[in-house]
Design a protein around this motif. Structure first.
Motif, PDB file in Angstrom:
ATOM      1  N   LEU A  70       0.659  -1.205  -0.071  1.00 17.72           N
ATOM      2  CA  LEU A  70      -0.128   0.018   0.076  1.00 17.72           C
ATOM      3  C   LEU A  70       0.795   1.275   0.120  1.00 17.72           C
ATOM      4  O   LEU A  70       2.145   1.307   0.417  1.00 17.72           O
ATOM      5  CB  LEU A  70      -0.963   0.126   1.298  1.00 17.72           C
ATOM      6  CG  LEU A  70      -2.041  -0.970   1.437  1.00 17.72           C
ATOM      7  CD1 LEU A  70      -2.752  -1.123   2.658  1.00 17.72           C
ATOM      8  CD2 LEU A  70      -2.743  -1.018  -0.011  1.00 17.72           C
ATOM      9  N   PRO A  71       0.335   2.339  -0.454  1.00 14.35           N
ATOM     10  CA  PRO A  71       0.935   3.469  -0.269  1.00 14.35           C
ATOM     11  C   PRO A  71       1.244   4.010   1.059  1.00 14.35           C
ATOM     12  O   PRO A  71       0.799   3.646   1.956  1.00 14.35           O
ATOM     13  CB  PRO A  71       0.184   4.646  -1.115  1.00 14.35           C
ATOM     14  CG  PRO A  71      -0.748   3.689  -1.882  1.00 14.35           C
ATOM     15  CD  PRO A  71      -0.931   2.666  -1.019  1.00 14.35           C
TER      16      PRO A  71
ATOM     17  N   GLY B 245       0.899   2.705 -12.841  1.00 20.17           N
ATOM     18  CA  GLY B 245       2.259   3.265 -13.784  1.00 20.17           C
ATOM     19  C   GLY B 245       1.623   4.920 -14.150  1.00 20.17           C
ATOM     20  O   GLY B 245       2.417   5.834 -14.318  1.00 20.17           O
ATOM     21  N   LEU B 246       0.430   4.623 -14.812  1.00 19.50           N
ATOM     22  CA  LEU B 246       0.031   5.924 -15.548  1.00 19.50           C
ATOM     23  C   LEU B 246      -0.346   7.072 -14.726  1.00 19.50           C
ATOM     24  O   LEU B 246      -0.143   8.150 -14.816  1.00 19.50           O
ATOM     25  CB  LEU B 246      -1.467   5.530 -16.315  1.00 19.50           C
ATOM     26  CG  LEU B 246      -1.122   4.735 -17.639  1.00 19.50           C
ATOM     27  CD1 LEU B 246      -2.434   4.367 -18.230  1.00 19.50           C
ATOM     28  CD2 LEU B 246      -0.522   5.495 -18.821  1.00 19.50           C
ATOM     29  N   THR B 247      -0.788   6.845 -13.387  1.00 17.68           N
ATOM     30  CA  THR B 247      -0.746   7.634 -12.238  1.00 17.68           C
ATOM     31  C   THR B 247       0.292   8.171 -11.590  1.00 17.68           C
ATOM     32  O   THR B 247       0.197   8.966 -10.694  1.00 17.68           O
ATOM     33  CB  THR B 247      -2.094   7.381 -11.523  1.00 17.68           C
ATOM     34  OG1 THR B 247      -1.468   5.975 -10.772  1.00 17.68           O
ATOM     35  CG2 THR B 247      -3.394   6.965 -12.195  1.00 17.68           C
ATOM     36  N   GLY B 248       1.592   7.706 -11.767  1.00 16.06           N
ATOM     37  CA  GLY B 248       2.594   7.815 -11.227  1.00 16.06           C
ATOM     38  C   GLY B 248       2.686   7.155  -9.775  1.00 16.06           C
ATOM     39  O   GLY B 248       3.427   7.401  -8.836  1.00 16.06           O
ATOM     40  N   ASP B 249       1.700   6.297  -9.466  1.00 12.76           N
ATOM     41  CA  ASP B 249       1.915   5.237  -8.260  1.00 12.76           C
ATOM     42  C   ASP B 249       2.900   4.578  -8.164  1.00 12.76           C
ATOM     43  O   ASP B 249       3.382   3.647  -9.035  1.00 12.76           O
ATOM     44  CB  ASP B 249       0.469   4.536  -8.248  1.00 12.76           C
ATOM     45  CG  ASP B 249       0.232   3.996  -6.844  1.00 12.76           C
ATOM     46  OD1 ASP B 249       1.160   3.616  -6.129  1.00 12.76           O
ATOM     47  OD2 ASP B 249      -1.051   3.898  -6.478  1.00 12.76           O
TER      48      ASP B 249
ATOM     49  N   GLY C 276       3.579   7.029 -18.100  1.00 11.34           N
ATOM     50  CA  GLY C 276       3.167   7.790 -16.954  1.00 11.34           C
ATOM     51  C   GLY C 276       4.098   8.923 -16.236  1.00 11.34           C
ATOM     52  O   GLY C 276       5.069   9.090 -16.864  1.00 11.34           O
ATOM     53  N   VAL C 277       3.769   9.339 -15.320  1.00  9.06           N
ATOM     54  CA  VAL C 277       4.291  10.471 -14.327  1.00  9.06           C
ATOM     55  C   VAL C 277       5.538   9.843 -14.070  1.00  9.06           C
ATOM     56  O   VAL C 277       5.752   8.741 -13.020  1.00  9.06           O
ATOM     57  CB  VAL C 277       3.659  11.170 -13.552  1.00  9.06           C
ATOM     58  CG1 VAL C 277       4.258  12.029 -12.729  1.00  9.06           C
ATOM     59  CG2 VAL C 277       2.177  11.519 -14.123  1.00  9.06           C
ATOM     60  N   ASP C 278       6.904  10.331 -14.234  1.00 10.18           N
ATOM     61  CA  ASP C 278       8.148  10.064 -13.693  1.00 10.18           C
ATOM     62  C   ASP C 278       8.359   8.515 -13.733  1.00 10.18           C
ATOM     63  O   ASP C 278       8.977   8.105 -12.787  1.00 10.18           O
ATOM     64  CB  ASP C 278       8.181  10.470 -12.123  1.00 10.18           C
ATOM     65  CG  ASP C 278       8.099  11.892 -12.066  1.00 10.18           C
ATOM     66  OD1 ASP C 278       8.533  12.777 -13.004  1.00 10.18           O
ATOM     67  OD2 ASP C 278       7.621  12.358 -10.817  1.00 10.18           O
ATOM     68  N   SER C 279       8.173   7.927 -14.943  1.00  8.00           N
ATOM     69  CA  SER C 279       8.284   6.518 -15.105  1.00  8.00           C
ATOM     70  C   SER C 279       9.966   6.163 -15.230  1.00  8.00           C
ATOM     71  O   SER C 279      10.196   5.119 -14.870  1.00  8.00           O
ATOM     72  CB  SER C 279       7.525   5.994 -16.469  1.00  8.00           C
ATOM     73  OG  SER C 279       8.073   6.666 -17.782  1.00  8.00           O
TER      74      SER C 279
END
Length: 592
Positions: A36-37, A241-245, A276-279
């Protein structure tokens, strides 16, 4: 002695603290790593005590000789100063937005457009309709029947009895995908609220998203899709990945380790995550070992700009031409050939096809064949006189290599053909009329009726397409039609079946010509009884589905004339006269 006892006590306490710390560290090391985050699953920190209000300094005590001044009775005392409000140190949970009941979409009425009447299926059993849709072989041979069927399937219609609205939407979207209508299919599945999606709709949802090259459309369903299907397991990683998670890399690593995906399928998923963001990752896609194109590979390749080798398109059905033509992620040059096929299928309109070739005219590095087509199309529209325009039109029409390609050229040039002045002695009149009717320009095409050669294809198509035709034609009109070419006999059969289905022949003439041309239009079977019953009950949607069932074939040569007759008659009975006329005219235009 006392001092030594104190030292021993302190040493014991220190050892106990050291042992406790070591045990705590070991316990933390044995705890499994959370996926989890940060912050999820950890106990909320205890709130810090709110700062107490500063108490005012006590008033100096009056001298014994002075007088203590008391507030007057009834007078309000001045409130004590309160501290400035501060943010609570405890993080508040983000409120979940819930749609009010009035904004939720009902499963009793599902669809994406007002393109058909709500009661299209009347009292038909939904389970029966689902079976009809599932068994229908698509794409259909008729462009105009496909257009009418698309309008039905994307429309907001009442869910028939006996089925769940979400499941019925899934069947509609699945048929649209098989017809090449990827955009319409996505609109239908997304017309259902995500918390009402059924397992069947979830499966079709993924197919619709992939057909559109839109992996982001998977994200609303991915968290709750479970692990029963491998595609959804990888979809969760892609969406993260697309949301930068930060979980994205962990999830894709788990998918690789558990062999949920591998090879080209995993590479394409990683390439989606790379967008995604910062991939901070670059993936090379290797098509060398791939021998079969799938919806997963097509959709993710389109989404990431990876070029699918041309030979792989030979491993899929014709409906993929519709997906390619409608996919904005594919360069225009690569979409041109697919757009021609899609237009013949009814997926792409005449105006959209002209727009595509017009855009190619301004593009760079266009192949020579496409350049000739764009130049010819420009001349067909803006050449100085009819002779030059007819010459350009003839060159474009001759480029078609097969039935679908030739008909696509007619669709492309429909409005250019309408610019030619009607007159006698024009050798290309048959194809001019066919081009205009391919785009539904029936009244424009009728300007050629006085000049069409009697017994020719233009003459026959205009008889069938005339919206103002009334009354019964003499039976001898069938004998007046004298088509040319290898398909002449089939054309005569279809011409007769179309005239009879449109109600232009008497019962006696129908019986006589049916025997002469060997068209058994009076033979009853389960399909004829079903479509007749649906027409009698006014179920326009059911009639359309059954008409498509009766006319499903690989091409127009394989369409039974008796099925065309019954389909046109039933379409007219439920108010679809315009569609019936265009299908009838198309039957003549499609046979060379």
């Amino acid at each position: 002695m006392a001092t030594s006892r104190i030292k021993r006590a302190l040493a014991g306490a220190g050892a106990a603290l050291a042992f406790g710390a070591a045990a705590l560290a070991q316990q933390q090391q044995q705890r499994p790593e959370s996926l989890l985050p940060p912050g999820f699953g950890d106990p909320a920190p205890a709130p810090a005590p709110a700062p107490s209000a500063a108490r005012p300094a006590p008033a100096p005590t009056a001298a014994a000789t002075g007088t203590f001044i008391q507030p007057l009775p009834g007078a309000s005392a001045t409130p004590l100063p309160e501290p400035s409000p501060t943010a609570s140190p405890t993080a508040l949970a983000t409120p979940r937005y819930v749609l009010p009941a009035s904004a939720r979409r009902s499963l009793a009425l599902v669809g994406a457009a007002d393109s058909f009447r709500r009661d299209a299926f009347g009292g038909a059993d939904g389970r029966y309709l689902e079976i009809v849709m599932r068994r229908l072989s698509a794409p259909l041979p008729s462009r105009w029947l496909s257009i009418a069927l698309r309008r039905l399937l994307v429309a907001r219609v009442d869910t028939p009895r006996g089925v769940d609205g979400a499941d019925f939407a899934a069947e509609r979207a699945w048929l649209l995908l098989r017809m090449g209508e990827s955009v319409g299919a996505r609109a239908v599945v997304q017309a259902v609220d995500t918390d009402r999606v059924t397992p069947k709709l979830r499966q079709v949802w993924m197919q619709a998203a992939l057909a559109n090259g839109d992996p982001g459309a998977l994200c609303p369903l991915a968290p709750g899709a479970g692990d029963s299907e491998r595609g959804w397991v990888v979809a969760r990683a892609m969406c993260a990945g697309l949301t930068g998670d930060a979980r994205g890399r962990t999830l894709i690593a788990d998918a690789r380790r558990q062999r949920v995906a591998s090879g080209i399928d995993l590479q394409l998923a990683q390439k989606v995550m790379g967008a995604g963001v910062d991939s901070r990752q670059a993936i090379t896609v290797d098509w060398t070992p791939v021998v079969q194109l799938t919806a997963w590979r097509f959709g993710l390749a389109v989404a990431t700009g990876a070029t699918v080798p041309d030979e792989l398109y030979g491993t899929v059905g014709a409906q993929v031409n519709g997906w390619r033509a409608l996919a904005p992620g594919i360069p225009l040059i690569q979409r041109a050939a697919a757009a021609d096929r899609a237009a013949a299928m009814g997926v792409v309109s005449s105006a959209a096809l002209v727009d595509l070739y017009s855009a190619l005219a301004d593009a760079d590095d266009v192949p020579g064949a496409l350049t000739r087509t764009t130049n010819g199309l420009r001349d067909a529209y803006v050449a100085s006189d009819d002779g030059a325009r007819l010459s350009a039109l003839g060159a474009l029409w001759d480029e078609g290599s097969d039935d679908a390609g030739r008909y696509a050229r007619l669709i492309l040039t429909a409005r250019a053909a309408a610019r030619v002045t009607p007159r006698a002695g024009v050798d290309q009149a048959d194809r001019l009329v066919a081009a205009m009717l391919s785009a539904g320009m029936d009244r424009t095409a009728l300007r050629w009726q006085p000049y069409a050669r009697a017994g020719g294809d233009a003459w026959a198509m205009l008889l069938l397409a005339d919206p103002d035709a009334r009354g019964i034609r003499p039976g001898s009109i069938i004998g007046d039609y004298a088509p040319d070419g290898a398909s002449a006999q089939r054309k005569k059969q279809l011409f007769f079946a179309a005239l009879a289905g449109l109600g232009r022949l008497s019962a006696a003439d129908i019986e006589e010509n049916a025997a002469t041309l060997d068209v058994r239009i009076g033979s009853p079977n389960g399909w004829t009884r079903a479509i007749d019953r649906a027409a009698a009950e006014g179920q326009a949607g059911t009639v359309l589905l059954l008409a498509a069932t009766g006319m499903q074939a690989g091409n127009w040569r394989a369409v039974p004339p008796a099925a065309l007759y019954r389909a046109l008659r039933s379409l007219r009975a439920v108010g679809l006269d315009g569609e019936a006329r265009m299908i009838a005219a198309e039957a003549i235009a499609r046979l060379a």
